[in-house]
Design an enzyme around this catalytic site. Structure first.
Site, mmCIF file in Angstrom:
data_model
loop_
_atom_site.group_PDB
_atom_site.id
_atom_site.type_symbol
_atom_site.label_atom_id
_atom_site.label_comp_id
_atom_site.label_asym_id
_atom_site.label_seq_id
_atom_site.Cartn_x
_atom_site.Cartn_y
_atom_site.Cartn_z
ATOM 1 N NE ARG A 97 3.422 -4.966 2.444
ATOM 2 C CZ ARG A 97 4.184 -3.757 2.153
ATOM 3 N NH1 ARG A 97 5.235 -3.623 1.564
ATOM 4 N NH2 ARG A 97 3.783 -2.805 2.873
ATOM 5 N NE ARG A 114 6.503 -4.694 -4.767
ATOM 6 C CZ ARG A 114 7.255 -3.484 -4.378
ATOM 7 N NH1 ARG A 114 7.766 -2.849 -4.864
ATOM 8 N NH2 ARG A 114 7.273 -3.663 -2.994
ATOM 9 N NE ARG A 126 -0.811 -4.360 -8.140
ATOM 10 C CZ ARG A 126 -1.020 -3.213 -8.549
ATOM 11 N NH1 ARG A 126 -1.732 -3.191 -9.498
ATOM 12 N NH2 ARG A 126 -0.237 -2.156 -7.842
ATOM 13 C CG ASP A 161 -2.223 -0.812 1.332
ATOM 14 O OD1 ASP A 161 -1.153 -1.350 1.170
ATOM 15 O OD2 ASP A 161 -2.197 0.365 2.005
ATOM 16 C CE1 TYR A 178 2.851 5.385 4.329
ATOM 17 C CE2 TYR A 178 1.693 4.100 5.860
ATOM 18 C CZ TYR A 178 2.934 4.287 5.086
ATOM 19 O OH TYR A 178 3.630 3.168 4.917
HETATM 20 O O1 CP3 Z 1 0.313 -10.236 1.401
HETATM 21 C C1 CP3 Z 1 0.095 -9.414 1.890
HETATM 22 O O2 CP3 Z 1 0.387 -8.994 3.099
HETATM 23 C C2 CP3 Z 1 -1.040 -8.575 0.980
HETATM 24 C C3 CP3 Z 1 -1.863 -7.743 1.657
HETATM 25 C C4 CP3 Z 1 -1.271 -6.286 2.079
HETATM 26 C C5 CP3 Z 1 -0.836 -5.318 1.072
HETATM 27 N N1 CP3 Z 1 -0.417 -4.172 2.032
HETATM 28 C C6 CP3 Z 1 -0.592 -5.123 -0.240
HETATM 29 C C7 CP3 Z 1 0.189 -4.368 -0.866
HETATM 30 C C8 CP3 Z 1 -0.963 -5.830 3.543
HETATM 31 C C9 CP3 Z 1 -1.439 -6.635 4.561
HETATM 32 C C10 CP3 Z 1 -0.724 -4.448 3.391
HETATM 33 C C11 CP3 Z 1 -0.587 -3.796 4.629
HETATM 34 C C12 CP3 Z 1 0.363 -2.521 4.518
HETATM 35 N N2 CP3 Z 1 0.254 -1.438 3.603
HETATM 36 C C13 CP3 Z 1 1.182 -2.017 5.675
HETATM 37 C C14 CP3 Z 1 1.335 -2.868 6.914
HETATM 38 C C15 CP3 Z 1 2.209 -4.050 6.722
HETATM 39 C C16 CP3 Z 1 3.473 -3.730 6.536
HETATM 40 O O3 CP3 Z 1 4.440 -4.055 5.512
HETATM 41 O O4 CP3 Z 1 4.356 -2.947 7.370
HETATM 42 C C17 CP3 Z 1 1.672 -0.922 5.311
HETATM 43 C C18 CP3 Z 1 2.643 -0.252 5.956
HETATM 44 C C19 CP3 Z 1 1.083 -0.574 3.965
HETATM 45 C C20 CP3 Z 1 1.278 0.741 2.951
HETATM 46 C C21 CP3 Z 1 2.085 0.285 1.773
HETATM 47 N N3 CP3 Z 1 1.107 -0.002 0.555
HETATM 48 C C22 CP3 Z 1 3.173 0.244 1.432
HETATM 49 C C23 CP3 Z 1 4.212 0.554 2.431
HETATM 50 C C24 CP3 Z 1 3.392 -0.186 0.262
HETATM 51 C C25 CP3 Z 1 4.632 -0.625 -0.458
HETATM 52 C C26 CP3 Z 1 5.119 0.247 -1.405
HETATM 53 C C27 CP3 Z 1 6.019 -0.573 -2.488
HETATM 54 O O5 CP3 Z 1 5.722 -0.686 -3.589
HETATM 55 O O6 CP3 Z 1 6.874 -0.727 -2.064
HETATM 56 C C28 CP3 Z 1 2.000 -0.700 -0.264
HETATM 57 C C29 CP3 Z 1 1.628 -0.973 -1.517
HETATM 58 C C30 CP3 Z 1 1.253 -2.376 -1.458
HETATM 59 N N4 CP3 Z 1 0.354 -3.047 -0.642
HETATM 60 C C31 CP3 Z 1 1.851 -3.486 -2.175
HETATM 61 C C32 CP3 Z 1 1.162 -4.746 -1.910
HETATM 62 C C33 CP3 Z 1 1.196 -6.050 -2.469
HETATM 63 C C34 CP3 Z 1 2.949 -3.281 -3.207
HETATM 64 C C35 CP3 Z 1 2.896 -3.737 -4.763
HETATM 65 C C36 CP3 Z 1 1.439 -3.247 -5.798
HETATM 66 O O7 CP3 Z 1 1.561 -2.030 -5.717
HETATM 67 O O8 CP3 Z 1 1.200 -4.328 -6.443
#
Ligand code: CP3
Length: 362
Positions: free
Chosen positions: A38, A42, A51, A87, A162
């Protein structure tokens, strides 16, 4: 910096001498490589500026934007690898399962997976037709980045969780119930998700990614026996089939709370096992055994306070990693949104200067 103009796609092996690739292969390195799960997101003001509003799935479908968001943390922190901006639910969303990612919540599914009829909503992924924007963005990045690009997919349990739970979950009761009550349906679901992950990872590698990580983030909620019986076989197949189509490509398997699962995860066949912050790296090394590198594992919360704390905790991780090759420095899970980017920048400098795993004495 990674601002060079896009060049023709690079030959396979372009980054064989990069510390990140060498550490994944448990080879000697010039310095211990570091990247952050990550790392895009943010905590970066430039991320928030680029974004825009709306679902992250809309941003993910814009290749130039994805390339920019992927590069931002590499440019800012000087990390040794880029993680592709996407994602884990993208393949399921792309075949029309009906999943969105709600800001601040994560993936949400309006009609969760309940019965065999729901398998129809999980047809095979055809990356060129379903996710051409992923291929295009990887191509842009592979032609312009100066560090290896890590492609990724969600692991079978985490994506299934999920789809079955309908969103984030604390106790994972619905997915655990399905695994026990309907093993044949669970198998069918896991096989489909594994095929989708395989197709997605292959398309990212074909487009120029240099390594891949499988995020089975929530697998640590399972007992070792259930993980071994109900998740590991599919994970092994994923890694084995990837190895057949893309021999020698470094692979990483990661999950949170997996202390008791590490010896099993090490048998999935990946080059690296990601370790969360709960298991000291010297202990983790004995659990994954020889020949498998470890990635991790600074507690992300240690980056939220004073630099002195982050520095001491980083040094602790480096000490536990020892001097044997095969350590990729990372956090034990993703960067927390409130993290000051300056702290991460200094951690990269410190790891490069003081990490010893696989570094030849000068
Ligand atoms: O730097 C990076 O890792 C960017 C790429 C990335 C994202 N999601 C972008 C994202 C990666 C590798 C992921 C993987 C991902 N997505 C996982 C596995 C990694 C982990 O943290 O365990 C999981 C479980 C997800 C599912 C998911 N998507 C979650 C739990 C969330 C967060 C919800 C929140 O806002 O707290 C997301 C949304 C998400 N994916 C964001 C980002 C940057 C959040 C911000 C946004 O919507 O811009």
């Amino acid at each position: 910096m990674s601002t060079a103009a896009p060049r023709a796609s690079r030959a396979p092996g372009r980054f064989d001498d990069a510390p990140f690739i060498q550490a994944c292969r448990s080879q000697p390195v010039h310095h211990v490589p570091v990247w952050f799960m990550r790392q895009a997101g943010r905590s970066l003001p430039e991320y928030r500026a680029a974004r825009g509003p709306g679902s992250i799935l809309d941003a993910i479908a814009q290749p130039e934007l994805v390339a920019e968001l992927t590069r931002q943390p590499v440019d800012r922190y000087g990390t040794d690898a880029a993680i592709f901006f996407s994602d884990i639910v993208v393949p399921a969303a792309a075949v029309g399962f009906g999943v969105d990612v709600a800001p601040g919540t994560g993936p949400v599914v309006s009609e969760p997976f309940r019965s065999a009829a729901d398998l129809q909503r999980l047809r095979p992924l055809e990356p060129e037709l379903d996710t051409p924007y992923v291929i295009e963005a990887v191509q842009i990045l592979a032609g312009s980045l100066d560090v290896p690009l890590i492609g990724f997919a969600g692991g079978p349990f985490t994506v299934a969780s999920y789809l079955v739970e309908g969103g984030p979950s604390k106790n994972f009761t619905k997915v655990k119930a399905l695994m026990q009550a309907e093993p044949a349906l669970w198998d069918a679901l896991v096989e489909r998700l594994t095929d989708m992950a395989l197709a997605s990872l292959r398309s990212q590698l074909d487009a120029g990614a240099s390594a891949v990580q499988v995020f089975d983030s929530w697998a640590g909620i399972l007992t070792p026996r259930h993980y071994e019986e109900l998740v590991l076989p599919a994970t092994r197949r994923l890694v084995a089939e990837l190895g057949e189509s893309h021999p020698g490509v470094p692979t990483i398997l990661f999950g949170v709370g997996t202390g008791e699962l590490l010896p099993l995860m090490a048998t999935a066949g990946t080059s690296v096992v990601g370790i969360d912050w709960r298991v000291p790296l010297d202990v983790a090394r004995t659990r994954v055994g020889p020949g498998t590198a470890v990635q991790g594992n600074l507690d992300p919360a240690m980056c939220l306070g004073r630099w002195e704390v982050a520095a001491a905790e980083t040094r602790e991780v480096l000490t536990r990693a020892g001097t044997a090759p095969g350590h990729v420095f990372n956090l034990g899970h993703g960067v927390l949104p409130e993290t000051d980017p300056a702290i991460l920048e200094r951690i990269v400098e410190l790891v490069h200067a003081e990490g010893r795993a696989g570094v030849e004495p000068t």
